[in-house]
Design an enzyme around this catalytic site. Sequence first.
Site, PDB file in Angstrom:
ATOM      1  N   PHE A 108      -7.471   9.705  -1.043  1.00 32.82           N
ATOM      2  CA  PHE A 108      -7.556  10.210  -2.379  1.00 32.82           C
ATOM      3  C   PHE A 108      -8.336   8.376  -3.501  1.00 32.82           C
ATOM      4  CE2 PHE A 108      -5.653  12.927  -1.365  1.00 32.82           C
ATOM      5  CZ  PHE A 108      -5.269  14.026  -1.651  1.00 32.82           C
ATOM      6  N   ALA A 109      -9.012   8.539  -4.353  1.00 30.22           N
ATOM      7  CA  ALA A 109      -9.517   7.294  -4.884  1.00 30.22           C
ATOM      8  C   ALA A 109      -9.443   8.399  -6.752  1.00 30.22           C
ATOM      9  CB  ALA A 109     -10.942   6.955  -4.988  1.00 30.22           C
ATOM     10  N   VAL A 110      -8.641   7.750  -7.642  1.00 29.56           N
ATOM     11  CA  VAL A 110      -8.252   7.767  -8.773  1.00 29.56           C
ATOM     12  C   VAL A 110      -8.535   6.373  -9.730  1.00 29.56           C
ATOM     13  CG1 VAL A 110      -6.988  10.306  -8.291  1.00 29.56           C
ATOM     14  CG2 VAL A 110      -5.969   8.479  -8.030  1.00 29.56           C
ATOM     15  N   ASP A 199      -4.869   6.251   2.713  1.00 30.33           N
ATOM     16  CA  ASP A 199      -5.124   5.557   1.814  1.00 30.33           C
ATOM     17  C   ASP A 199      -6.232   4.460   1.367  1.00 30.33           C
ATOM     18  OD1 ASP A 199      -2.488   6.504   1.049  1.00 30.33           O
ATOM     19  OD2 ASP A 199      -1.692   4.241   1.073  1.00 30.33           O
ATOM     20  N   ASP A 201      -6.530   2.290  -0.334  1.00 29.49           N
ATOM     21  CA  ASP A 201      -7.138   0.639  -0.289  1.00 29.49           C
ATOM     22  C   ASP A 201      -6.762  -0.420   0.794  1.00 29.49           C
ATOM     23  OD1 ASP A 201      -4.554   1.309  -0.270  1.00 29.49           O
ATOM     24  OD2 ASP A 201      -3.787   0.553  -1.297  1.00 29.49           O
ATOM     25  N   HIS A 221       4.573   1.490  10.693  1.00 25.05           N
ATOM     26  CA  HIS A 221       4.545   0.956   9.697  1.00 25.05           C
ATOM     27  C   HIS A 221       3.768  -1.076   9.580  1.00 25.05           C
ATOM     28  CE1 HIS A 221       4.927  -1.091   5.737  1.00 25.05           C
ATOM     29  NE2 HIS A 221       5.213   0.454   4.883  1.00 25.05           N
ATOM     30  N   GLU A 291       6.294   9.054   1.094  1.00 24.95           N
ATOM     31  CA  GLU A 291       6.365   8.306   2.911  1.00 24.95           C
ATOM     32  C   GLU A 291       7.613   9.064   2.931  1.00 24.95           C
ATOM     33  OE1 GLU A 291       4.527   4.352   3.690  1.00 24.95           O
ATOM     34  OE2 GLU A 291       6.568   3.896   3.348  1.00 24.95           O
TER      35      GLU A 291
END
Length: 340
Positions: A108-110, A199, A201, A221, A291
């Site tokens: 997702f790149a919003v 993600d 980033d 994580h 998450e």
Amino acid sequence: MAPKGGLGAWKRIFWWLILLAVSFSGLLLCGLPALRHLETFIPMGTCHLAREPLLRDNFTGLLHLWARPEVLTCTSWGAPILWDGTFDPDVAQQEAIQQNLTIGLTVFAVGRYLEKYLARFLETAEQHFMVGQRVVYYVFTERPAAVPRLPLGPRRRLRVERVPRERRWQDVSMERMRTLHVALGGRLGREAHFVFCMDVDQFFSGAFGPETLADSVAQLHAWRYRWPRRLLPYESDPRSAAALAPGEGDFYYHAALFGGRVAALRRLTAHCARGQQRDRARGLEARWHDESHLNKYFWLHKPAKVLSPEFCWCPDIGRRAEIRRPRLLWAPKEYTLVRD
């Protein structure tokens, strides 16, 4: 030689001191980062399957769980935890080619995340993600025309799907599961056999290949893989669909990377989307958004394969001896810029 009882008491005191140090993690992260290395003294446990001579994986063949005795290489339910040196990437590559697979990668790149991170994510994916395999990228954005059109290798395609612009960045995170569920029931689900959801980033820094494939895949994580269970940040509000009771939970999984077969991911995204909808109807929002719901799902439905922090590492943590070959790295987080 110390009496057995005295030695046991000393060990208990030692580990309570370690737990106390970790419980002040917020202070350590903000003010005394050098003390984070206290976490390295917390044992990860031992794989109960490490001496099994014929433990095999559908893609990597014989797993060498005993090759990394300093880390935990399997779960209590028998799923492998992949670390560098425990698998043969060439075997996995050949197995995936023989199965003639198509592997999807969604991102997702919003908002400002698109300009800040997407190009590097895709460029490095072309260099490292499932090289030699058939790959389809799915970019979800509210501005399809702004998506960079990068040269792709053979048998690799890019598809862009429009999504509405959300008012808050939290809503982007919360809506992701519902959007993925719809896509997996549509063209994405028809095109791909396996799908990874990541993600934007972050960027690839090493080979991320078919050794990672399984029916369902969870990612440890990077900041919390050594923490004791009682300190993991699960949702604790019992009114939330994401809540875990004291004593529940296995590991803390990162929503920046999860994957699996299409059917398994459909079940995962449906569960999370339903939980988020229920919380919203009650005026609730889970502590860590999607998450939190992901961690609840993997508590109820154990992942078939777990990826070690080597597969999604944060350089800000610093050097750790067990992190030999990072595959995916967190990009610098500039929240004040991208979340305006």
